[in-house]
Write a protein that holds these residues in place. Sequence first.
Motif, PDB file in Angstrom:
ATOM      1  N   GLN A 175       0.816  -1.211   0.000  1.00  0.00           N
ATOM      2  CA  GLN A 175       0.000   0.000   0.000  1.00  0.00           C
ATOM      3  C   GLN A 175       0.855   1.269   0.000  1.00  0.00           C
ATOM      4  O   GLN A 175       0.311   2.375  -0.042  1.00  0.00           O
ATOM      5  CB  GLN A 175      -0.924   0.003   1.227  1.00  0.00           C
ATOM      6  CG  GLN A 175      -1.873  -1.177   1.295  1.00  0.00           C
ATOM      7  CD  GLN A 175      -2.751  -1.283   0.058  1.00  0.00           C
ATOM      8  OE1 GLN A 175      -3.193  -0.259  -0.486  1.00  0.00           O
ATOM      9  NE2 GLN A 175      -3.002  -2.504  -0.394  1.00  0.00           N
ATOM     10  N   HIS A 176       2.157   1.117   0.036  1.00  0.00           N
ATOM     11  CA  HIS A 176       3.045   2.264   0.053  1.00  0.00           C
ATOM     12  C   HIS A 176       2.884   3.067  -1.245  1.00  0.00           C
ATOM     13  O   HIS A 176       2.678   2.509  -2.324  1.00  0.00           O
ATOM     14  CB  HIS A 176       4.497   1.803   0.204  1.00  0.00           C
ATOM     15  CG  HIS A 176       5.447   2.889   0.588  1.00  0.00           C
ATOM     16  ND1 HIS A 176       5.866   3.860  -0.283  1.00  0.00           N
ATOM     17  CD2 HIS A 176       6.067   3.159   1.776  1.00  0.00           C
ATOM     18  CE1 HIS A 176       6.700   4.682   0.318  1.00  0.00           C
ATOM     19  NE2 HIS A 176       6.840   4.274   1.588  1.00  0.00           N
ATOM     20  N   ALA A 177       2.988   4.390  -1.122  1.00  0.00           N
ATOM     21  CA  ALA A 177       2.804   5.271  -2.285  1.00  0.00           C
ATOM     22  C   ALA A 177       3.777   4.936  -3.413  1.00  0.00           C
ATOM     23  O   ALA A 177       3.411   4.950  -4.592  1.00  0.00           O
ATOM     24  CB  ALA A 177       2.965   6.727  -1.859  1.00  0.00           C
ATOM     25  N   LEU A 178       5.021   4.605  -3.064  1.00  0.00           N
ATOM     26  CA  LEU A 178       6.006   4.281  -4.092  1.00  0.00           C
ATOM     27  C   LEU A 178       5.601   3.040  -4.875  1.00  0.00           C
ATOM     28  O   LEU A 178       5.831   2.957  -6.087  1.00  0.00           O
ATOM     29  CB  LEU A 178       7.377   4.067  -3.454  1.00  0.00           C
ATOM     30  CG  LEU A 178       8.081   5.335  -2.942  1.00  0.00           C
ATOM     31  CD1 LEU A 178       9.370   4.946  -2.225  1.00  0.00           C
ATOM     32  CD2 LEU A 178       8.364   6.290  -4.083  1.00  0.00           C
ATOM     33  N   VAL A 179       4.996   2.070  -4.188  1.00  0.00           N
ATOM     34  CA  VAL A 179       4.539   0.855  -4.862  1.00  0.00           C
ATOM     35  C   VAL A 179       3.397   1.183  -5.818  1.00  0.00           C
ATOM     36  O   VAL A 179       3.355   0.700  -6.953  1.00  0.00           O
ATOM     37  CB  VAL A 179       4.103  -0.210  -3.833  1.00  0.00           C
ATOM     38  CG1 VAL A 179       3.489  -1.420  -4.544  1.00  0.00           C
ATOM     39  CG2 VAL A 179       5.282  -0.638  -2.979  1.00  0.00           C
ATOM     40  N   HIS A 180       2.473   2.023  -5.375  1.00  0.00           N
ATOM     41  CA  HIS A 180       1.369   2.440  -6.254  1.00  0.00           C
ATOM     42  C   HIS A 180       1.910   3.161  -7.486  1.00  0.00           C
ATOM     43  O   HIS A 180       1.441   2.937  -8.607  1.00  0.00           O
ATOM     44  CB  HIS A 180       0.407   3.350  -5.488  1.00  0.00           C
ATOM     45  CG  HIS A 180      -0.516   2.617  -4.567  1.00  0.00           C
ATOM     46  ND1 HIS A 180      -1.523   1.789  -5.021  1.00  0.00           N
ATOM     47  CD2 HIS A 180      -0.590   2.572  -3.202  1.00  0.00           C
ATOM     48  CE1 HIS A 180      -2.185   1.271  -3.989  1.00  0.00           C
ATOM     49  NE2 HIS A 180      -1.638   1.730  -2.875  1.00  0.00           N
ATOM     50  N   TRP A 181       2.878   4.033  -7.263  1.00  0.00           N
ATOM     51  CA  TRP A 181       3.464   4.758  -8.394  1.00  0.00           C
ATOM     52  C   TRP A 181       4.163   3.800  -9.358  1.00  0.00           C
ATOM     53  O   TRP A 181       4.106   3.971 -10.584  1.00  0.00           O
ATOM     54  CB  TRP A 181       4.475   5.798  -7.896  1.00  0.00           C
ATOM     55  CG  TRP A 181       3.850   6.905  -7.096  1.00  0.00           C
ATOM     56  CD1 TRP A 181       2.528   7.267  -7.094  1.00  0.00           C
ATOM     57  CD2 TRP A 181       4.515   7.771  -6.173  1.00  0.00           C
ATOM     58  NE1 TRP A 181       2.322   8.311  -6.217  1.00  0.00           N
ATOM     59  CE2 TRP A 181       3.521   8.652  -5.643  1.00  0.00           C
ATOM     60  CE3 TRP A 181       5.830   7.909  -5.732  1.00  0.00           C
ATOM     61  CZ2 TRP A 181       3.828   9.646  -4.707  1.00  0.00           C
ATOM     62  CZ3 TRP A 181       6.141   8.890  -4.802  1.00  0.00           C
ATOM     63  CH2 TRP A 181       5.151   9.743  -4.298  1.00  0.00           C
ATOM     64  N   PHE A 182       4.828   2.804  -8.789  1.00  0.00           N
ATOM     65  CA  PHE A 182       5.515   1.813  -9.624  1.00  0.00           C
ATOM     66  C   PHE A 182       4.532   1.104 -10.552  1.00  0.00           C
ATOM     67  O   PHE A 182       4.744   1.036 -11.767  1.00  0.00           O
ATOM     68  CB  PHE A 182       6.234   0.795  -8.742  1.00  0.00           C
ATOM     69  CG  PHE A 182       6.712  -0.424  -9.503  1.00  0.00           C
ATOM     70  CD1 PHE A 182       7.857  -0.376 -10.268  1.00  0.00           C
ATOM     71  CD2 PHE A 182       5.982  -1.612  -9.475  1.00  0.00           C
ATOM     72  CE1 PHE A 182       8.274  -1.480 -10.992  1.00  0.00           C
ATOM     73  CE2 PHE A 182       6.401  -2.717 -10.188  1.00  0.00           C
ATOM     74  CZ  PHE A 182       7.553  -2.651 -10.945  1.00  0.00           C
ATOM     75  N   TRP A 183       3.440   0.572  -9.983  1.00  0.00           N
ATOM     76  CA  TRP A 183       2.470  -0.156 -10.799  1.00  0.00           C
ATOM     77  C   TRP A 183       1.784   0.772 -11.786  1.00  0.00           C
ATOM     78  O   TRP A 183       1.517   0.377 -12.931  1.00  0.00           O
ATOM     79  CB  TRP A 183       1.435  -0.847  -9.914  1.00  0.00           C
ATOM     80  CG  TRP A 183       1.964  -2.030  -9.168  1.00  0.00           C
ATOM     81  CD1 TRP A 183       2.053  -2.198  -7.816  1.00  0.00           C
ATOM     82  CD2 TRP A 183       2.497  -3.234  -9.740  1.00  0.00           C
ATOM     83  NE1 TRP A 183       2.607  -3.404  -7.493  1.00  0.00           N
ATOM     84  CE2 TRP A 183       2.888  -4.072  -8.664  1.00  0.00           C
ATOM     85  CE3 TRP A 183       2.701  -3.675 -11.039  1.00  0.00           C
ATOM     86  CZ2 TRP A 183       3.451  -5.322  -8.858  1.00  0.00           C
ATOM     87  CZ3 TRP A 183       3.264  -4.932 -11.238  1.00  0.00           C
ATOM     88  CH2 TRP A 183       3.629  -5.733 -10.173  1.00  0.00           C
ATOM     89  N   GLN A 184       1.508   1.983 -11.378  1.00  0.00           N
ATOM     90  CA  GLN A 184       0.875   2.939 -12.287  1.00  0.00           C
ATOM     91  C   GLN A 184       1.774   3.215 -13.484  1.00  0.00           C
ATOM     92  O   GLN A 184       1.319   3.249 -14.634  1.00  0.00           O
ATOM     93  CB  GLN A 184       0.571   4.254 -11.554  1.00  0.00           C
ATOM     94  CG  GLN A 184      -0.100   5.296 -12.442  1.00  0.00           C
ATOM     95  CD  GLN A 184      -0.376   6.600 -11.698  1.00  0.00           C
ATOM     96  OE1 GLN A 184      -0.288   6.657 -10.466  1.00  0.00           O
ATOM     97  NE2 GLN A 184      -0.704   7.643 -12.437  1.00  0.00           N
ATOM     98  N   THR A 185       3.053   3.391 -13.215  1.00  0.00           N
ATOM     99  CA  THR A 185       4.009   3.646 -14.294  1.00  0.00           C
ATOM    100  C   THR A 185       4.115   2.450 -15.228  1.00  0.00           C
ATOM    101  O   THR A 185       4.108   2.590 -16.459  1.00  0.00           O
ATOM    102  CB  THR A 185       5.401   3.969 -13.716  1.00  0.00           C
ATOM    103  OG1 THR A 185       5.312   5.107 -12.859  1.00  0.00           O
ATOM    104  CG2 THR A 185       6.405   4.252 -14.824  1.00  0.00           C
TER     105      THR A 185
END
Length: 235
Positions: A175-185
């Motif tokens: 749920q970490h923001a960096l993980v969300h950004w990774f998958w979004q990218t």
Amino acid sequence: MLQFKFLGILMGVAIRTKKPLDLHLAPLVWKQLCCIPLQLEDLEEVDLLYVQTLKSILHIEDSGITEDNFHEMIPLDSFVGQSADGKMVPIIPGGSSIPLTFSNRKEYVERAIGYRLHEIDQQVAAVREGMSWIVPVPLLSLLTARHLEQMVCGMPEICCDVLKKVVRYREVDEQHALVHWFWQTLEEFSNEERVLFMRFVSGRSRLPANTADISQRFQIMKVDRVSDGMHRHCD
């Protein structure tokens, strides 16, 4: 022919180890590897223009062409035809010396089609021989061409949903923001870009067709660096 045997070995290894190869072969090749007889439709799939040309010769009388003006309209004068690489070759032994006429055009078309459908029989046999060193080749006849291609080549698309099923998080919460950004990218990437990404992080450019066969888990791990570490590194 040794190179085709070696290709067969590589394909057998890909099946045995479940490490797909990035191969782009015509559908009719996979059919032949499975001992599925080829039909005219298979040739149409790879060379529609040539098949249309042969059909026009076969039914040339529908265009008002007769025996008298046949050679004025058809630029061929013997039993030669186009091979897969575009060269004009005899379609039967001694074909260059056998005249093509209005009356034998049906035999010509049949021979031309037969030549193209069996043009790579020797090469396919060599590939199967190479595969036989690694996997039981007689069992290939139980597969469909599509299934065999998937076993050898895996999935052509790198799907984020599949990666999410096999991901392993190390010292970081999903749920970490960096993980969300990774998958979004990654989801915004084109498939070609995702292939390059997979090649960079894992050395492979394709995934097995069956998710359960992905032995090497995809990992996202925490790295202790300052938040703008990449920016500073680039500077």
